[in-house]
Design an enzyme around this catalytic site. Structure first.
Site, PDB file in Angstrom:
ATOM      1  N   HIS A  76       0.857  -1.195   0.000  1.00 14.66           N
ATOM      2  CA  HIS A  76       0.000   0.000   0.000  1.00 14.66           C
ATOM      3  C   HIS A  76       0.892   1.243   0.000  1.00 14.66           C
ATOM      4  CE1 HIS A  76      -3.585   2.362   0.542  1.00 14.66           C
ATOM      5  NE2 HIS A  76      -2.901   3.072   1.427  1.00 14.66           N
ATOM      6  N   GLU A  96       8.368   1.185  -2.292  1.00 11.66           N
ATOM      7  CA  GLU A  96       7.608  -0.001  -2.700  1.00 11.66           C
ATOM      8  C   GLU A  96       8.454  -1.104  -3.313  1.00 11.66           C
ATOM      9  OE1 GLU A  96       3.853   0.616  -4.718  1.00 11.66           O
ATOM     10  OE2 GLU A  96       3.870   2.708  -4.156  1.00 11.66           O
TER      11      GLU A  96
HETATM   12  C1  GAR Z   1       1.211   0.902  -6.455  1.00  6.46           C
HETATM   13  O1  GAR Z   1       1.580   2.186  -6.080  1.00  6.46           O
HETATM   14  C2  GAR Z   1       0.582   0.170  -5.290  1.00  6.46           C
HETATM   15  O2  GAR Z   1       1.175   0.482  -4.062  1.00  6.46           O
HETATM   16  C3  GAR Z   1      -0.834   0.687  -5.369  1.00  6.46           C
HETATM   17  O3  GAR Z   1      -1.136   0.700  -6.744  1.00  6.46           O
HETATM   18  C4  GAR Z   1       0.059   0.929  -7.487  1.00  6.46           C
HETATM   19  C5  GAR Z   1       0.203  -0.151  -8.539  1.00  6.46           C
HETATM   20  O4  GAR Z   1       1.273   0.125  -9.403  1.00  6.46           O
HETATM   21  N1  GAR Z   1      -1.731  -0.145  -4.619  1.00  6.46           N
HETATM   22  C6  GAR Z   1      -2.758   0.336  -3.925  1.00  6.46           C
HETATM   23  O5  GAR Z   1      -3.063   1.511  -3.909  1.00  6.46           O
HETATM   24  C7  GAR Z   1      -3.546  -0.712  -3.147  1.00  6.46           C
HETATM   25  N2  GAR Z   1      -4.421  -0.101  -2.194  1.00  6.46           N
HETATM   26  P1  GAR Z   1       1.940  -1.011 -10.289  1.00  6.46           P
HETATM   27  O6  GAR Z   1       0.831  -1.721 -11.056  1.00  6.46           O
HETATM   28  O7  GAR Z   1       2.867  -0.253 -11.204  1.00  6.46           O
HETATM   29  O8  GAR Z   1       2.691  -1.948  -9.367  1.00  6.46           O
END
Ligand code: GAR
Length: 199
Positions: A108, A179
């Site tokens: 998250h 992340e």
């Molecule tokens: C990421 O920033 C992840 O942390 C977020 O969505 C994005 C996905 O990016 N997740 C959430 O907000 C879950 N609540 P990605 O597809 O490039 O990994």
């Protein structure tokens, strides 16, 4: 090695970070066997580019009941032991939460308990952080239970908010500095636990 599935909905940069970590020997206990998308997603192409199995289980087309059944069936058929949510935007079916208790992790993009729970995902999280004027934000990896973003916190990493940040700029910094690092770390942590249990 622990048979692992990564569940995605979007661009899949976290998936890419996981695949890179695995391929560079940084997650010796994790093997990504399967990538599941709940909608058409670029992440599926990333999976195929790395020679991994990518499956689309279209939630809208199937409806929640069939989607839940198909997802559980696919995880079981592939002998999956660990599930990683990496930008997965559907609510996870209860059968999967029950079947994989303490074996599902989620990334998250904030320091939980700030800017989390229902309605907080993707850019919305960074918009809310900027709106509130926090000077420090970050990312959290946590275990998944029935409460949105409510499971036990495994790893968090703080990231500075800078003058003039837009949601997009902040999102990129949180991904790069937090992340993409803590998600592979947490995956390895849980995979080691699973390996130790089966010894
Ligand atoms: C990421 O920033 C992840 O942390 C977020 O969505 C994005 C996905 O990016 N997740 C959430 O907000 C879950 N609540 P990605 O597809 O490039 O990994």
């Amino acid at each position: 090695m622990v048979r692992t599935a990564v569940l995605v909905s979007g661009g899949g940069t976290n998936l890419e970070a996981l695949l890179a970590a695995e391929e560079h020997g940084l997650m010796p206990s994790v093997h990504i066997d399967l990538v599941v998308a709940d909608r058409e997603a670029y992440a599926l192409e990333r999976a195929r580019n790395h020679g991994r199995k990518g499956v689309l289980i279209d939630r809208k087309a199937l409806g929640m009941r069939r989607f839940s059944e198909k997802l559980m069936e696919t995880l079981r058929e592939n002998g999956i032991q660990l599930v990683i949510l990496a930008g997965f935007l559907s609510i996870l079916p209860q059968s999967v939460v029950d079947g994989y208790r303490d074996r599902i992790i989620n990334i998250h993009p904030s320091l939980i308990p700030s800017f989390c729970g229902k309605g907080f995902y993707g850019l919305k999280v960074h918009e809310a952080a900027l709106e509130r004027g926090v000077r420090i934000t970050g990312a959290t990896v946590h275990l998944v239970n029935e409460i949105p973003d409510g499971g036990r916190i495994l790893i968090q990493k703080a990231v500075e908010v800078r003058e003039g940040d837009t949601p997009e700029v902040l999102q990129k910094r949180v991904m790069e500095e937090a992340e993409w690092k803590i998600l592979p770390e947490a995956a390895e942590m849980i995979a080691e636990e699973i390996e130790n249990e089966s010894r």
